[in-house]
Design a protein around this motif. Structure first.
Motif, PDB file in Angstrom:
ATOM      1  N   PHE A   8       8.116 120.583  56.978  1.00 25.07           N
ATOM      2  CA  PHE A   8       8.525 119.318  56.387  1.00 25.07           C
ATOM      3  C   PHE A   8       8.970 119.520  54.941  1.00 25.07           C
ATOM      4  CE2 PHE A   8       4.152 119.799  55.207  1.00 25.07           C
ATOM      5  CZ  PHE A   8       3.959 119.116  54.009  1.00 25.07           C
ATOM      6  N   GLN A   9       9.625 118.511  54.420  1.00 26.83           N
ATOM      7  CA  GLN A   9       9.989 118.468  53.006  1.00 26.83           C
ATOM      8  C   GLN A   9       9.259 117.288  52.402  1.00 26.83           C
ATOM      9  OE1 GLN A   9      14.214 118.617  54.139  1.00 26.83           O
ATOM     10  NE2 GLN A   9      14.405 120.192  52.551  1.00 26.83           N
ATOM     11  N   SER A  10       9.010 117.357  51.099  1.00 26.73           N
ATOM     12  CA  SER A  10       8.207 116.325  50.459  1.00 26.73           C
ATOM     13  C   SER A  10       8.542 116.204  48.982  1.00 26.73           C
ATOM     14  CB  SER A  10       6.718 116.667  50.609  1.00 26.73           C
ATOM     15  OG  SER A  10       5.923 115.678  50.013  1.00 26.73           O
ATOM     16  N   THR A  11       8.370 115.000  48.479  1.00 28.26           N
ATOM     17  CA  THR A  11       8.466 114.786  47.029  1.00 28.26           C
ATOM     18  C   THR A  11       7.080 114.660  46.408  1.00 28.26           C
ATOM     19  OG1 THR A  11       8.704 112.394  47.389  1.00 28.26           O
ATOM     20  CG2 THR A  11      10.743 113.695  47.173  1.00 28.26           C
ATOM     21  N   LEU A  12       6.034 114.897  47.198  1.00 27.56           N
ATOM     22  CA  LEU A  12       4.658 114.779  46.701  1.00 27.56           C
ATOM     23  C   LEU A  12       4.182 115.979  45.895  1.00 27.56           C
ATOM     24  CD1 LEU A  12       2.737 113.353  49.795  1.00 27.56           C
ATOM     25  CD2 LEU A  12       3.315 112.150  47.685  1.00 27.56           C
ATOM     26  N   PHE A  13       4.712 117.150  46.191  1.00 32.43           N
ATOM     27  CA  PHE A  13       4.165 118.374  45.630  1.00 32.43           C
ATOM     28  C   PHE A  13       5.163 119.068  44.732  1.00 32.43           C
ATOM     29  CE2 PHE A  13       3.204 118.163  50.271  1.00 32.43           C
ATOM     30  CZ  PHE A  13       2.024 117.452  50.142  1.00 32.43           C
ATOM     31  N   VAL A  73       1.692 126.294  52.868  1.00 31.90           N
ATOM     32  CA  VAL A  73       2.533 127.246  52.154  1.00 31.90           C
ATOM     33  C   VAL A  73       3.988 126.820  52.238  1.00 31.90           C
ATOM     34  CG1 VAL A  73       2.805 128.781  54.145  1.00 31.90           C
ATOM     35  CG2 VAL A  73       2.955 129.736  51.842  1.00 31.90           C
ATOM     36  N   ASN A  74       4.757 127.282  51.280  1.00 27.58           N
ATOM     37  CA  ASN A  74       6.196 127.056  51.308  1.00 27.58           C
ATOM     38  C   ASN A  74       6.875 128.075  52.215  1.00 27.58           C
ATOM     39  OD1 ASN A  74       5.574 129.128  49.263  1.00 27.58           O
ATOM     40  ND2 ASN A  74       7.766 129.106  48.868  1.00 27.58           N
ATOM     41  N   GLY A  90      10.934 119.428  44.381  1.00 24.54           N
ATOM     42  CA  GLY A  90      11.092 118.291  45.286  1.00 24.54           C
ATOM     43  C   GLY A  90      11.485 118.695  46.688  1.00 24.54           C
ATOM     44  N   ASN A  91      12.507 118.017  47.219  1.00 29.49           N
ATOM     45  CA  ASN A  91      12.948 118.252  48.594  1.00 29.49           C
ATOM     46  C   ASN A  91      13.665 119.574  48.797  1.00 29.49           C
ATOM     47  OD1 ASN A  91      11.868 116.119  50.003  1.00 29.49           O
ATOM     48  ND2 ASN A  91      13.567 114.766  49.547  1.00 29.49           N
ATOM     49  N   GLU A  92      13.835 120.365  47.735  1.00 31.33           N
ATOM     50  CA  GLU A  92      14.399 121.713  47.902  1.00 31.33           C
ATOM     51  C   GLU A  92      13.397 122.635  48.602  1.00 31.33           C
ATOM     52  OE1 GLU A  92      15.346 123.183  44.032  1.00 31.33           O
ATOM     53  OE2 GLU A  92      16.864 121.667  43.662  1.00 31.33           O
ATOM     54  N   SER A 134       5.456 108.355  53.524  1.00 33.90           N
ATOM     55  CA  SER A 134       6.919 108.225  53.469  1.00 33.90           C
ATOM     56  C   SER A 134       7.579 109.238  52.532  1.00 33.90           C
ATOM     57  CB  SER A 134       7.307 106.807  53.062  1.00 33.90           C
ATOM     58  OG  SER A 134       6.812 106.527  51.770  1.00 33.90           O
ATOM     59  N   ALA A 135       6.806 109.915  51.703  1.00 41.06           N
ATOM     60  CA  ALA A 135       7.353 110.949  50.817  1.00 41.06           C
ATOM     61  C   ALA A 135       7.630 112.249  51.579  1.00 41.06           C
ATOM     62  CB  ALA A 135       6.403 111.222  49.656  1.00 41.06           C
ATOM     63  N   ASN A 136       7.166 112.318  52.828  1.00 48.48           N
ATOM     64  CA  ASN A 136       7.326 113.515  53.649  1.00 48.48           C
ATOM     65  C   ASN A 136       8.368 113.285  54.739  1.00 48.48           C
ATOM     66  OD1 ASN A 136       5.169 114.646  52.214  1.00 48.48           O
ATOM     67  ND2 ASN A 136       3.682 113.891  53.695  1.00 48.48           N
ATOM     68  N   THR A 137       9.171 114.309  55.007  1.00 50.63           N
ATOM     69  CA  THR A 137      10.151 114.275  56.087  1.00 50.63           C
ATOM     70  C   THR A 137       9.951 115.498  56.963  1.00 50.63           C
ATOM     71  OG1 THR A 137      11.751 113.187  54.622  1.00 50.63           O
ATOM     72  CG2 THR A 137      12.611 114.185  56.643  1.00 50.63           C
TER      73      THR A 137
END
Length: 144
Positions: A8-13, A73-74, A90-92, A134-137
């Motif tokens: 997933f991608q996220s703007t939380l972390f 982990v990323n 962010g979403n990168e 909702s910050a996660n996709t």
């Protein structure tokens, strides 16, 4: 055994500068692991600890009757980047989490514990936690 991994991608972390000094170069996930720890506690699960590993961050859920943990982990493209590149933000960043059960050699030989149902249950909880914010996709496994 099935594949109990989510991407997933996220703007939380955010990736914290220098956090990979506790893991291996370009292996991040401290904020993700801390967040997952908090979310699991809110769900009423017991979480023993969050620890750095060479591959990223580990949320230890139980030690007995077998070790049960969540990787945080990323996903990193080691072939097309280096430690000198700017850290993604962010979403990168693509994050991944896998649920793992490890039995001791004695358990494997003599007790033949069914870990599959426990892994599946925890995976479903982790998936729900990630998906419900909702910050996660959630995405498909990235190609490298």
């Amino acid at each position: 055994m099935s594949n109990y991994q989510i991407f997933f991608q996220s703007t939380l972390f955010n990736i914290e500068h220098g956090e990979d000094e506790e893991t291996n170069p370009m292996c991040f996930g401290r904020q993700f692991a801390s967040w997952m720890h908090e979310q699991l506690l809110k769900e009423g699960l017991t979480v023993l600890e969050v620890v750095p590993e060479d591959w990223g961050w580990c949320v230890v859920v139980q030690r007995k009757p077998f070790l049960l943990w969540i990787s945080c982990v990323n996903v990193h493209d080691y072939f097309n980047s280096s430690e000198n590149n700017p850290l993604p933000i962010g979403n990168e960043v693509v994050w991944t989490s896998t649920i793992v059960a490890e039995q001791s050699l004695i358990s494997k030989l003599f007790y033949k514990q069914d870990t599959e149902s426990t892994i599946k249950k925890l995976f479903n909880q982790v998936h729900k936690i990630i998906q419900s914010d909702s910050a996660n996709t959630i995405i498909t496994e990235p190609r490298q």
